[in-house]
Design a protein around this motif. Sequence first.
Motif, PDB file in Angstrom:
ATOM      1  N   VAL A   1       0.855  -1.192   0.000  1.00  0.00           N
ATOM      2  CA  VAL A   1       0.000   0.000   0.000  1.00  0.00           C
ATOM      3  C   VAL A   1       0.888   1.239   0.000  1.00  0.00           C
ATOM      4  CG1 VAL A   1      -1.829   1.234   1.225  1.00  0.00           C
ATOM      5  CG2 VAL A   1      -1.787  -1.279   1.247  1.00  0.00           C
ATOM      6  N   VAL A   2       0.695   2.070  -1.016  1.00  0.00           N
ATOM      7  CA  VAL A   2       1.441   3.323  -1.168  1.00  0.00           C
ATOM      8  C   VAL A   2       0.458   4.431  -1.526  1.00  0.00           C
ATOM      9  CG1 VAL A   2       3.618   2.234  -1.851  1.00  0.00           C
ATOM     10  CG2 VAL A   2       1.947   2.829  -3.589  1.00  0.00           C
ATOM     11  N   PRO A   3       0.856   5.694  -1.341  1.00  0.00           N
ATOM     12  CA  PRO A   3      -0.039   6.779  -1.731  1.00  0.00           C
ATOM     13  C   PRO A   3      -0.094   6.952  -3.249  1.00  0.00           C
ATOM     14  CG  PRO A   3       1.953   7.650  -0.676  1.00  0.00           C
ATOM     15  CD  PRO A   3       2.046   6.168  -0.645  1.00  0.00           C
ATOM     16  N   ASP A   4      -1.304   7.209  -3.759  1.00  0.00           N
ATOM     17  CA  ASP A   4      -1.423   7.537  -5.176  1.00  0.00           C
ATOM     18  C   ASP A   4      -1.061   9.010  -5.382  1.00  0.00           C
ATOM     19  OD1 ASP A   4      -3.671   9.077  -4.451  1.00  0.00           O
ATOM     20  OD2 ASP A   4      -5.122   7.694  -5.354  1.00  0.00           O
ATOM     21  N   ARG A   5      -1.225   9.527  -6.582  1.00  0.00           N
ATOM     22  CA  ARG A   5      -0.811  10.912  -6.860  1.00  0.00           C
ATOM     23  C   ARG A   5      -1.577  11.944  -6.030  1.00  0.00           C
ATOM     24  NH1 ARG A   5      -2.269  11.377 -13.071  1.00  0.00           N
ATOM     25  NH2 ARG A   5      -2.398   9.136 -12.929  1.00  0.00           N
ATOM     26  N   SER A   6      -2.730  11.555  -5.506  1.00  0.00           N
ATOM     27  CA  SER A   6      -3.506  12.470  -4.651  1.00  0.00           C
ATOM     28  C   SER A   6      -3.237  12.231  -3.170  1.00  0.00           C
ATOM     29  CB  SER A   6      -5.001  12.291  -4.928  1.00  0.00           C
ATOM     30  OG  SER A   6      -5.300  12.546  -6.275  1.00  0.00           O
ATOM     31  N   GLY A   7      -2.365  11.280  -2.873  1.00  0.00           N
ATOM     32  CA  GLY A   7      -2.038  10.987  -1.481  1.00  0.00           C
ATOM     33  C   GLY A   7      -2.925   9.945  -0.833  1.00  0.00           C
ATOM     34  N   ASN A   8      -3.848   9.360  -1.593  1.00  0.00           N
ATOM     35  CA  ASN A   8      -4.740   8.333  -1.056  1.00  0.00           C
ATOM     36  C   ASN A   8      -4.060   6.963  -1.097  1.00  0.00           C
ATOM     37  OD1 ASN A   8      -6.992  10.146  -0.756  1.00  0.00           O
ATOM     38  ND2 ASN A   8      -7.154  10.100  -2.994  1.00  0.00           N
ATOM     39  N   PRO A   9      -4.215   6.147  -0.044  1.00  0.00           N
ATOM     40  CA  PRO A   9      -3.570   4.830  -0.042  1.00  0.00           C
ATOM     41  C   PRO A   9      -4.173   3.902  -1.092  1.00  0.00           C
ATOM     42  CG  PRO A   9      -4.944   5.105   1.913  1.00  0.00           C
ATOM     43  CD  PRO A   9      -4.971   6.412   1.166  1.00  0.00           C
ATOM     44  N   VAL A  10      -3.304   3.197  -1.826  1.00  0.00           N
ATOM     45  CA  VAL A  10      -3.759   2.249  -2.846  1.00  0.00           C
ATOM     46  C   VAL A  10      -2.860   1.011  -2.807  1.00  0.00           C
ATOM     47  CG1 VAL A  10      -2.373   3.358  -4.667  1.00  0.00           C
ATOM     48  CG2 VAL A  10      -4.358   1.974  -5.298  1.00  0.00           C
ATOM     49  N   ASP A  11      -3.481  -0.156  -2.953  1.00  0.00           N
ATOM     50  CA  ASP A  11      -2.759  -1.427  -2.977  1.00  0.00           C
ATOM     51  C   ASP A  11      -2.276  -1.663  -4.410  1.00  0.00           C
ATOM     52  OD1 ASP A  11      -1.803  -4.017  -2.708  1.00  0.00           O
ATOM     53  OD2 ASP A  11      -3.773  -4.916  -2.383  1.00  0.00           O
ATOM     54  N   VAL A  12      -0.967  -1.844  -4.585  1.00  0.00           N
ATOM     55  CA  VAL A  12      -0.395  -2.020  -5.918  1.00  0.00           C
ATOM     56  C   VAL A  12       0.079  -3.457  -6.183  1.00  0.00           C
ATOM     57  CG1 VAL A  12       0.238   0.423  -6.142  1.00  0.00           C
ATOM     58  CG2 VAL A  12       1.886  -1.200  -5.157  1.00  0.00           C
ATOM     59  N   ALA A  13      -0.238  -4.383  -5.300  1.00  0.00           N
ATOM     60  CA  ALA A  13       0.157  -5.786  -5.485  1.00  0.00           C
ATOM     61  C   ALA A  13      -1.061  -6.636  -5.813  1.00  0.00           C
ATOM     62  CB  ALA A  13       0.826  -6.318  -4.217  1.00  0.00           C
ATOM     63  N   LEU A  14      -0.854  -7.656  -6.642  1.00  0.00           N
ATOM     64  CA  LEU A  14      -1.921  -8.621  -6.900  1.00  0.00           C
ATOM     65  C   LEU A  14      -1.971  -9.606  -5.748  1.00  0.00           C
ATOM     66  CD1 LEU A  14      -1.277  -9.440 -10.659  1.00  0.00           C
ATOM     67  CD2 LEU A  14      -3.119  -8.041  -9.705  1.00  0.00           C
ATOM     68  N   GLY A  15      -3.162  -9.930  -5.298  1.00  0.00           N
ATOM     69  CA  GLY A  15      -3.293 -10.873  -4.197  1.00  0.00           C
ATOM     70  C   GLY A  15      -4.727 -11.318  -4.042  1.00  0.00           C
ATOM     71  N   TYR A  16      -4.914 -12.289  -3.170  1.00  0.00           N
ATOM     72  CA  TYR A  16      -6.243 -12.830  -2.893  1.00  0.00           C
ATOM     73  C   TYR A  16      -6.738 -12.339  -1.540  1.00  0.00           C
ATOM     74  CZ  TYR A  16      -5.178 -15.959  -6.763  1.00  0.00           C
ATOM     75  OH  TYR A  16      -4.850 -16.467  -7.992  1.00  0.00           O
ATOM     76  N   ASP A  17      -8.032 -12.542  -1.302  1.00  0.00           N
ATOM     77  CA  ASP A  17      -8.657 -12.041  -0.084  1.00  0.00           C
ATOM     78  C   ASP A  17      -8.573 -12.993   1.105  1.00  0.00           C
ATOM     79  OD1 ASP A  17      -9.429  -9.656  -1.318  1.00  0.00           O
ATOM     80  OD2 ASP A  17     -11.299 -10.545  -2.052  1.00  0.00           O
ATOM     81  N   SER A  18      -8.266 -14.271   0.861  1.00  0.00           N
ATOM     82  CA  SER A  18      -8.295 -15.231   1.967  1.00  0.00           C
ATOM     83  C   SER A  18      -7.185 -16.273   1.830  1.00  0.00           C
ATOM     84  CB  SER A  18      -9.648 -15.942   2.016  1.00  0.00           C
ATOM     85  OG  SER A  18      -9.773 -16.849   0.939  1.00  0.00           O
ATOM     86  N   ALA A  19      -6.896 -16.938   2.936  1.00  0.00           N
ATOM     87  CA  ALA A  19      -5.917 -18.036   2.929  1.00  0.00           C
ATOM     88  C   ALA A  19      -6.393 -19.148   2.000  1.00  0.00           C
ATOM     89  CB  ALA A  19      -5.715 -18.564   4.346  1.00  0.00           C
ATOM     90  N   THR A  20      -7.686 -19.426   1.995  1.00  0.00           N
ATOM     91  CA  THR A  20      -8.257 -20.449   1.121  1.00  0.00           C
ATOM     92  C   THR A  20      -7.999 -20.129  -0.339  1.00  0.00           C
ATOM     93  OG1 THR A  20      -9.971 -20.951   2.741  1.00  0.00           O
ATOM     94  CG2 THR A  20     -10.386 -21.652   0.473  1.00  0.00           C
TER      95      THR A  20
END
Length: 153
Positions: free
Chosen positions: A42-61
Amino acid sequence: MSVLIRDFGKTSDGNPVKVAVLKNDFIEVHILNYGAIIHRIVVPDRSGNPVDVALGYDSATDYELNGDSMGAAVGRFANRIGGASFELNGKSYPLAKNDGVNHLHGGLRGFDKYVWDAHAEADGLVFSRVSSDGEEGYPGTLTLDVTYRLLAG
């Protein structure tokens, strides 16, 4: 820099999966003890809002069910070994075939499909596991650590 560890879920065989969050003034990195997987960045976008830039899943399953290796420590070998075997000191070692006739990313159950031991350090996290002699066909016992660190923001 801070480190927070919390529950993320369980594997199908009941092993608890944890997510560790490394955070400084600029970046937040979420890493699972399942496969030592980088789950979120999670890094700030150009407006300073946090954004997730990695691909991933929502659960361990979801991580367990999907065969890709997104963000994971994959195995003793990253990429393919043609013909699923290699020679070392004059001896041939047949490996698990999981990509047609080839061996890919450590085999049928690469490092990304294990729950690793983890501990926090002052500036990061260390994930550890032991790959036993013969695991996926590889010779020798391998003790390994994967270390993730964040520098001061």
